[in-house]
Design an enzyme around this catalytic site. Structure first.
Site, mmCIF file in Angstrom:
data_model
loop_
_atom_site.group_PDB
_atom_site.id
_atom_site.type_symbol
_atom_site.label_atom_id
_atom_site.label_comp_id
_atom_site.label_asym_id
_atom_site.label_seq_id
_atom_site.Cartn_x
_atom_site.Cartn_y
_atom_site.Cartn_z
ATOM 1 N N ILE A 17 6.349 -55.847 41.558
ATOM 2 C CA ILE A 17 5.717 -54.602 41.980
ATOM 3 C C ILE A 17 4.934 -53.956 40.845
ATOM 4 C CG2 ILE A 17 7.798 -53.223 41.499
ATOM 5 C CD1 ILE A 17 5.139 -52.676 44.283
ATOM 6 N N THR A 49 11.981 -57.840 41.927
ATOM 7 C CA THR A 49 11.372 -57.229 43.115
ATOM 8 C C THR A 49 11.823 -57.935 44.385
ATOM 9 O OG1 THR A 49 9.428 -56.532 41.845
ATOM 10 C CG2 THR A 49 9.184 -56.647 44.235
ATOM 11 N N HIS A 51 14.649 -59.302 45.283
ATOM 12 C CA HIS A 51 15.995 -59.083 45.812
ATOM 13 C C HIS A 51 16.412 -57.614 45.762
ATOM 14 C CE1 HIS A 51 17.817 -58.430 41.842
ATOM 15 N NE2 HIS A 51 17.185 -59.498 41.412
ATOM 16 N N VAL A 173 3.576 -68.958 31.436
ATOM 17 C CA VAL A 173 3.074 -68.615 30.109
ATOM 18 C C VAL A 173 3.930 -69.329 29.069
ATOM 19 C CG1 VAL A 173 2.748 -66.748 28.443
ATOM 20 C CG2 VAL A 173 2.161 -66.393 30.849
ATOM 21 N N HIS A 225 23.613 -56.729 38.712
ATOM 22 C CA HIS A 225 23.951 -55.713 39.712
ATOM 23 C C HIS A 225 24.366 -56.468 40.971
ATOM 24 C CE1 HIS A 225 23.670 -52.730 42.813
ATOM 25 N NE2 HIS A 225 22.488 -53.128 43.244
ATOM 26 N N TYR A 256 26.656 -47.994 46.670
ATOM 27 C CA TYR A 256 25.801 -47.508 47.745
ATOM 28 C C TYR A 256 25.964 -48.407 48.970
ATOM 29 C CZ TYR A 256 22.536 -51.232 46.308
ATOM 30 O OH TYR A 256 21.973 -52.447 45.994
ATOM 31 N N TRP A 357 11.805 -49.965 37.800
ATOM 32 C CA TRP A 357 12.418 -50.380 39.056
ATOM 33 C C TRP A 357 11.497 -50.080 40.231
ATOM 34 C CZ3 TRP A 357 18.391 -49.068 38.788
ATOM 35 C CH2 TRP A 357 18.935 -49.703 37.653
ATOM 36 N N ASP A 547 4.532 -32.208 17.578
ATOM 37 C CA ASP A 547 4.665 -30.864 17.014
ATOM 38 C C ASP A 547 5.430 -31.027 15.713
ATOM 39 O OD1 ASP A 547 4.326 -27.915 17.514
ATOM 40 O OD2 ASP A 547 6.497 -27.974 17.260
ATOM 41 N N LEU A 650 14.850 -28.839 1.391
ATOM 42 C CA LEU A 650 14.989 -29.450 0.071
ATOM 43 C C LEU A 650 15.019 -30.968 0.211
ATOM 44 C CD1 LEU A 650 17.799 -27.085 -1.272
ATOM 45 C CD2 LEU A 650 15.326 -26.882 -1.678
#
Length: 839
Positions: A17, A49, A51, A173, A225, A256, A357, A547, A650
């Site tokens: 993706i 992507t 699975h 590659v 996972h 989940y 993800w 900054d 210092l």
């Protein structure tokens, strides 16, 4: 079959993706001659992507991740591949119910619909859920599922239709070539070589392996996972489309459950962390399913299956249903949980677009495409910049240790100040053992152990007993101590000694050093030797890029001092803007210098006992630096202050750091000096002065005008962001940064509660504040103001509310608390004329 081109404007490695999204957005921005390479077949080349469970919850505590997710969702909708199902996070414990209240409040900060539910309310949405095992839930109605493979195909085809993209499937590659000066020049594949100046690594779990071909490191690791699919589920028979019921996150159990057609998918982040090295991922030919769908380890999942059965007994316990698919799916994890984006520091032209993800993939593709095209990304992605990592953070050991620790926190209740335990200590100051002996509570930043407070100061609790603003709630007192406020008051009364050795120190040298810094700094850099300049760096759109402070140490020598967390990113930003003629160079000298801070009304008295140099106000004005002698050491002293008190930073050579600490600490005892931690330096002292912090108040979303940091004049010399900044100075103000005080901390239960940051700022009737640019007001920083006796909040407010005395409200843990605008703009609440620091 595509013919391999000899040359490409960019080679994108990986057709998941992210790679497909990047290719499309580059083409949309006008790039041509793009090549997308993947060793697998289209449309599913075998990466993560293919699975993924493909659901999107919009809620995130990180604004960056929330915005990337929001943008991705809108892109999926535009592609026609998003189905809104709604989602519910359920709580089995009281601690989780509090967390869900916090998430609902955070959702309001970002404009995300959310609603707390009773167990009965959850069951109405999810009728097959056993509501007897939960205490409640939180509904997110905009949750949905996507077809990520179809989305990738559509994006890839759009790029091809624009005539911008060649796709090479089945091309592995095998190498990345570089020029003599280290730039990318070609990609070698099994189908031939492609000359190119730009390579984007978008291959997820394989990314470290590909980067290594060019001599770069992408700090991520593949990790397992687990997920199973149970079916057929009778209730789901006849479902029109993929999903008809809300997705459930059983967050207390790190799991989940979500409908997928006629099946129920159950995923887990509760099992042991199973790390797989990129080189150990099987080839396409050797994989049973795909390289990232590894054999299922049943024993790891059995405990979670029992819990899933407890939550959904009727569905998952149906004897007619069985496990039809089970994998150890590989996903990417990084040391801090964020994606790894941007040009690699080691190899110019080599870009990382990794560890993203499904839920944020298209947003990442758009943002990086903008970045690669020289356009400031619409979403501020500095938190994901690959340049944020220090060398030790890119090691495989560090990445693996943090991944193991972070994996089981995927759905965990993570406190905003929670500290990592793994891979410590790595970087310590010369005073580390002294600080340990003083009972320092160490927080870690960029590998540095930084004292946040000292238990040796517990005796101060009695001294300041009536001014400590103690926090009775466990959540707010976690990772906090009233000793911080006691140290703050002791510093205000006498002096505090701070260890600031974590500062990143960058030397910019050479005949072109002035010019190099002039073109990135907002402030004038053509200043006398010995001047200290506080300045911001901007991006092209006028948003904040850094900054920091800069000392001019010589005609051709400047020293940049910046925060540890952003040190490497600032180093790369300066490096990328050096003159092409080699007239200036930047060197990281952090490890050569110890840095301490000495501040308080007695600071001059203390320093005066250990140096014979003139440190009077006339002899050592504010905003200057010079070398002084201290106990046989040459110390660079810089007279500035981030806590609003008289004093100095210092700097001494690292090997002399222990002696310098002992000398200052010993000299300060008769004057009441205390060791003081970053809790004072970064929060209480800073907030009383209204000082802004990069990453909190200062990011690419807001500008100098809104932050109240404009200077009377804009320098003549060109600098990055100048055109935008000039325009901002002439444009009507959309928001102004303000300091708010909390008027009443009493919750509905009678307990005192203290905001920690991120909460929505509302009108008294609960209406969200939204400025002319569509940005919602929320608390950017929060903390005690012991000297003013108030809990302080910083927030950007629309002009109508940015008025001193305006009553407002802040929602915290689902309840509203009254607040008042105490300061509109940059005038400090404490010592508003800055007399103490400049005395």
């Amino acid at each position: 079959m595509s013919v391999i081109p000899d040359r490409a404007s960019a080679v994108i490695i990986g057709a998941g993706i992210v790679g497909n999204s990047l290719a499309y957005h580059l083409a949309r921005l006008g790039r041509t001659e793009l090549v997308l390479v993947d060793k697998g077949p289209m449309p599913n080349p075998g990466g993560s992507t293919g699975h993924a469970s493909n659901f999107i919850f919009p809620i995130e505590y990180s604004k960056m991740m929330m915005e990337l997710t929001r943008d991705s969702t809108e892109q999926y909708k535009e592609l026609g591949v998003f189905t809104e199902s709604g989602g519910v996070e359920v709580a089995r414990t009281q601690a989780r119910m509090q967390e869900l209240r916090r998430r609902c409040s955070q959702a309001k900060s970002w404009g995300i619909p959310a609603e707390l539910l009773t167990p009965e309310g959850v069951r109405k949405l999810v009728p097959y859920l056993n509501d007897s095992v939960i205490l409640g839930g939180c509904q997110f109605p905009t949750v949905g599922v996507v077809d990520s493979l179809r989305a990738g195909t559509l994006m890839r085809e759009r790029a091809q239709q624009l005539g911008a993209l060649t796709v090479l499937a089945g091309a592995e590659v095998v190498g990345i070539d570089k020029s003599d000066d280290g730039r990318v020049v070609a990609v070698r594949t099994t189908k031939g070589d492609i000359a190119t100046d730009v390579v984007a690594i978008c291959c997820g779990v394989w990314s470290p392996r590909i980067a290594r071909m060019a001599g770069a490191r992408i700090p991520l690791t593949p990790i397992v996972h687990q997920m199973i699919s149970v079916g057929p589920i009778a209730l789901f028979d006849g479902t029109a489309g993929e999903i008809a019921y809300p997705i459930v996150r059983d967050v207390d159990e790190n799991m989940y459950e979500r409908q997928h057609g006629g099946d129920m998918e159950v995923g887990s982040y509760a099992h042991r962390a199973i790390i797989v090295a990129p080189d150990d991922i099987p080839s396409i030919e050797a994989a049973v399913l795909s390289p990232t769908e590894m054999p299922f380890t049943q024993d790891d999942f059995d405990p979670q299956l029992e819990l899933a059965l407890e939550l959904m007994p009727e569905l998952l316990g149906d004897e007619r249903a069985g496990v039809r698919y089970a994998i150890n799916g590989l996903i990417s994890m990084t040391p801090d949980g964020h994606p790894v984006l941007g040009e690699t520091p080691e190899v110019p032209g080599l870009w990382s677009v990794a560890a993203s993800w499904i839920k944020e993939g298209p947003g990442v593709g758009r943002a990086v495409a903008e970045w690669m095209s020289g356009v400031t990304p619409e979403i501020d992605i500095h938190e994901a910049d690959i340049a944020r990592f220090y060398p030790h953070q890119r090691t495989t050991t560090h990445v693996a240790e943090r991944a193991r620790e972070g994996f089981n926190k995927m759905y965990g209740i993570v406190h905003p100040s929670e500290q990592w335990e793994s891979g410590r200590p790595v970087r310590v100051s010369p005073a580390y053992e002294r600080e340990r002996a003083l009972g320092a509570m160490f927080y870690e930043t960029a590998g540095w152990e930084r004292p946040f407070w000292y238990e040796s100061n517990a005796g101060l609790l009695e001294t300041y007993a009536d001014r400590l603003m103690d926090r009775p709630s466990e959540w707010e007192s976690r990772w906090w101590s009233p000793i911080i406020n006691a140290e703050h008051l002791a510093m205000r009364d006498a002096a505090g000694l701070f260890d600031l050795s974590a500062f990143a120190i960058l030397d910019v040298t050479g005949p072109g050093a002035v010019h190099a810094l002039q073109q990135v700094a907002v402030a004038q850099m053509q200043v006398p030797v010995g001047r200290v300049v506080y300045t911001s760096f901007l991006d092209d759109a006028g948003g904040f890029r850094a900054d920091l402070t800069i000392m001019r140490l010589g005609p051709r020598h400047f020293r940049v001092v910046t925060g540890a967390a952003t040190g490497m990113a600032d180093y790369k930003w300066i490096t990328d803007h050096l003159p092409d003629n080699g007239s200036a160079a930047v060197t990281d000298v952090t490890s050569a210098w110890t840095t301490y801070g000495l501040w308080g009304p007695r600071a001059r008295d203390i320093l005066g006992t250990i140096t014979g140099d003139d440190i009077s106000h006339a002899g050592f004005p504010f905003g200057t630096c010079k070398e002084i002698e201290v106990a046989g050491m040459t110390v660079l002293a810089s007279r500035i202050s981030y806590v609003g008190e008289l004093g100095w930073e210092l700097y001494a050579p690292m090997e002399q750091g222990a002696k310098l600490w002992d000398t200052v600490f010993g000299a300060g005892q008769p004057a009441g000096l205390v060791p003081a931690g970053i809790g004072v330096y970064g929060t209480t002292g800073r907030l009383e002065k209204g000082y802004r912090a990069y990453g909190a108040e200062l990011d690419a979303t807001y500008n100098l005008v809104e932050a109240g940091m404009t200077r009377p004049k804009v320098k003549e010399q060109e600098f990055v962001g100048k055109t935008a900044y000039l325009s901002q100075r002439e444009t009507a103000l959309a928001a102004a940064l303000c300091t708010l005080t909390v008027d009443d901390h009493v919750s509905e239960s009678g307990e005192l509660r203290y905001m920690l940051g991120g909460e929505p700022v509302l009108l008294p009737d609960g209406t969200p504040l939204i400025d002319a640019r569509g940005r919602r007001s929320y608390v950017t920083s929060a903390g005690s103001g012991p000297s003013v006796g108030k809990h302080l909040l910083l927030s950007y407010l629309p002009p109508d509310q940015a008025v001193v005395g305006t009553p407002l409200a802040v929602e915290y843990m689902g309840e509203q608390y009254p607040v008042t605008v105490a300061v509109a703009g940059s005038r400090p609440l404490f010592d508003p004329t800055n007399e103490r620091a400049r005395s």
